[in-house]
Write a protein that holds these residues in place. Sequence first.
Motif, short mmCIF file in Angstrom:
data_model
loop_
_atom_site.label_atom_id
_atom_site.label_comp_id
_atom_site.label_asym_id
_atom_site.label_seq_id
_atom_site.Cartn_x
_atom_site.Cartn_y
_atom_site.Cartn_z
N ASN A 148 -110.17 -77.75 21.13
CA ASN A 148 -110.63 -79.06 20.65
C ASN A 148 -109.44 -80.01 20.69
OD1 ASN A 148 -113.49 -78.74 19.76
ND2 ASN A 148 -112.55 -77.06 18.62
N TYR A 149 -109.20 -80.56 21.88
CA TYR A 149 -108.03 -81.38 22.15
C TYR A 149 -108.34 -82.86 22.00
CZ TYR A 149 -106.41 -77.11 24.53
OH TYR A 149 -106.05 -75.82 24.85
N THR A 150 -107.33 -83.61 21.56
CA THR A 150 -107.44 -85.07 21.49
C THR A 150 -106.28 -85.67 22.26
OG1 THR A 150 -108.51 -85.03 19.33
CG2 THR A 150 -107.43 -87.08 19.96
N PHE A 151 -106.60 -86.69 23.05
CA PHE A 151 -105.62 -87.39 23.88
C PHE A 151 -105.74 -88.88 23.63
CE2 PHE A 151 -107.17 -83.61 25.96
CZ PHE A 151 -106.01 -82.95 26.32
N SER A 152 -104.71 -89.63 24.01
CA SER A 152 -104.80 -91.09 23.99
C SER A 152 -104.24 -91.63 25.29
CB SER A 152 -104.06 -91.68 22.79
OG SER A 152 -102.69 -91.38 22.83
N VAL A 153 -104.90 -92.64 25.82
CA VAL A 153 -104.44 -93.30 27.04
C VAL A 153 -103.32 -94.24 26.63
CG1 VAL A 153 -105.06 -94.82 28.95
CG2 VAL A 153 -106.72 -93.15 28.10
N ILE A 154 -102.15 -94.09 27.25
CA ILE A 154 -101.02 -94.94 26.90
C ILE A 154 -100.61 -95.87 28.04
CG2 ILE A 154 -100.14 -93.41 25.11
CD1 ILE A 154 -98.07 -92.38 27.11
N GLU A 155 -101.22 -95.66 29.22
CA GLU A 155 -100.92 -96.54 30.36
C GLU A 155 -102.08 -96.50 31.34
OE1 GLU A 155 -97.81 -96.01 33.85
OE2 GLU A 155 -96.82 -96.37 31.93
N GLY A 156 -102.47 -97.68 31.80
CA GLY A 156 -103.57 -97.77 32.75
C GLY A 156 -104.73 -98.52 32.13
N ARG A 157 -105.47 -99.21 32.96
CA ARG A 157 -106.59 -100.03 32.50
C ARG A 157 -107.88 -99.22 32.58
NH1 ARG A 157 -106.21 -106.05 34.50
NH2 ARG A 157 -107.40 -106.26 32.60
N ILE A 158 -108.13 -98.46 31.56
CA ILE A 158 -109.32 -97.61 31.52
C ILE A 158 -110.49 -98.41 30.96
CG2 ILE A 158 -108.88 -96.63 29.23
CD1 ILE A 158 -109.79 -93.89 30.59
N ASP A 159 -111.67 -98.11 31.45
CA ASP A 159 -112.89 -98.74 30.96
C ASP A 159 -113.00 -98.46 29.46
OD1 ASP A 159 -115.48 -99.45 30.27
OD2 ASP A 159 -116.41 -98.46 31.99
N PRO A 160 -113.09 -99.49 28.62
CA PRO A 160 -113.13 -99.26 27.18
C PRO A 160 -114.35 -98.47 26.71
CG PRO A 160 -113.38 -101.60 27.69
CD PRO A 160 -113.08 -100.90 28.97
N TRP A 161 -115.39 -98.38 27.51
CA TRP A 161 -116.57 -97.58 27.15
C TRP A 161 -116.33 -96.09 27.32
CZ3 TRP A 161 -120.17 -99.85 24.44
CH2 TRP A 161 -120.33 -101.21 24.56
N GLN A 162 -115.26 -95.72 28.02
CA GLN A 162 -114.98 -94.30 28.26
C GLN A 162 -114.14 -93.64 27.18
OE1 GLN A 162 -113.50 -94.75 32.43
NE2 GLN A 162 -115.12 -93.28 32.84
N TYR A 219 -104.13 -92.53 35.23
CA TYR A 219 -103.84 -93.01 33.89
C TYR A 219 -102.74 -92.14 33.29
CZ TYR A 219 -108.51 -94.90 34.61
OH TYR A 219 -109.60 -95.53 35.13
N LYS A 220 -102.04 -92.71 32.33
CA LYS A 220 -101.03 -91.94 31.61
C LYS A 220 -101.56 -91.67 30.20
CE LYS A 220 -96.04 -92.12 30.83
NZ LYS A 220 -94.87 -93.01 30.96
N ALA A 221 -101.43 -90.43 29.75
CA ALA A 221 -101.95 -90.04 28.45
C ALA A 221 -100.91 -89.24 27.67
CB ALA A 221 -103.21 -89.20 28.62
N ARG A 222 -101.15 -89.18 26.37
CA ARG A 222 -100.35 -88.33 25.49
C ARG A 222 -101.30 -87.30 24.88
NH1 ARG A 222 -98.54 -91.85 22.63
NH2 ARG A 222 -96.72 -92.28 22.96
N PHE A 223 -100.86 -86.06 24.87
CA PHE A 223 -101.61 -84.97 24.22
C PHE A 223 -101.33 -85.11 22.73
CE2 PHE A 223 -102.37 -80.07 24.66
CZ PHE A 223 -103.40 -80.16 23.75
N GLU A 224 -102.31 -85.60 21.98
CA GLU A 224 -102.09 -85.93 20.58
C GLU A 224 -102.33 -84.76 19.63
OE1 GLU A 224 -100.63 -88.57 19.92
OE2 GLU A 224 -101.30 -90.21 21.18
N GLU A 238 -98.86 -80.24 22.83
CA GLU A 238 -99.04 -81.38 21.95
C GLU A 238 -97.77 -82.25 21.95
OE1 GLU A 238 -101.41 -80.92 18.13
OE2 GLU A 238 -99.37 -81.21 17.38
N GLY A 239 -97.95 -83.56 22.12
CA GLY A 239 -96.83 -84.49 22.18
C GLY A 239 -96.39 -84.83 23.60
N ASP A 240 -96.76 -83.99 24.57
CA ASP A 240 -96.38 -84.24 25.97
C ASP A 240 -97.15 -85.42 26.55
OD1 ASP A 240 -94.70 -82.07 25.84
OD2 ASP A 240 -95.93 -80.77 27.10
N VAL A 241 -96.52 -86.07 27.52
CA VAL A 241 -97.12 -87.18 28.24
C VAL A 241 -97.37 -86.71 29.67
CG1 VAL A 241 -96.69 -89.52 29.10
CG2 VAL A 241 -96.02 -88.91 26.77
N PHE A 242 -98.51 -87.10 30.24
CA PHE A 242 -98.87 -86.67 31.59
C PHE A 242 -99.78 -87.71 32.24
CE2 PHE A 242 -102.05 -85.15 28.68
CZ PHE A 242 -103.26 -85.35 29.34
N TYR A 243 -99.96 -87.58 33.54
CA TYR A 243 -100.87 -88.45 34.29
C TYR A 243 -102.14 -87.68 34.60
CZ TYR A 243 -97.09 -91.77 34.89
OH TYR A 243 -96.10 -92.67 34.66
#
Length: 128
Positions: A45-59, A33-38, A91-96
Amino acid sequence: MKTGILTFIIAAAIFSATTACSSKATKGGGTRYKARFEVAGMCSNYTFSVIEGRIDPWQVAATWTNPQTNKTYWKAFGITNPCDFPSNIKEGDVFYFEIVPAKKDQQCAVCMAYYPTPEKKLNIKVVQ
């Protein structure tokens, strides 16, 4: 006799279809999956968001609003293994990443100060 064989074939097909996915696939291992470090909150206490990939919405949290900033994130999650997260990603970086099983005897010290994160947490491995 023919009914018994037909029933057996149908039962075998259904069993095969329901068990075709390996446990690795159903736990998310190996799926990238591709995520952004938000948000880099204090004490890992980190927060991320999935920006690419079909992740299970329950996760992940479909949406999560940071009560400190009132900013909303989509497909947001925190992590359960902050000591395994690479320090060079900021923060702000994108990674897999891949979702991996939690280590049993993880020795990791993290301070206990609170900063809000999404309730949904994943154990991830960065796979640049």
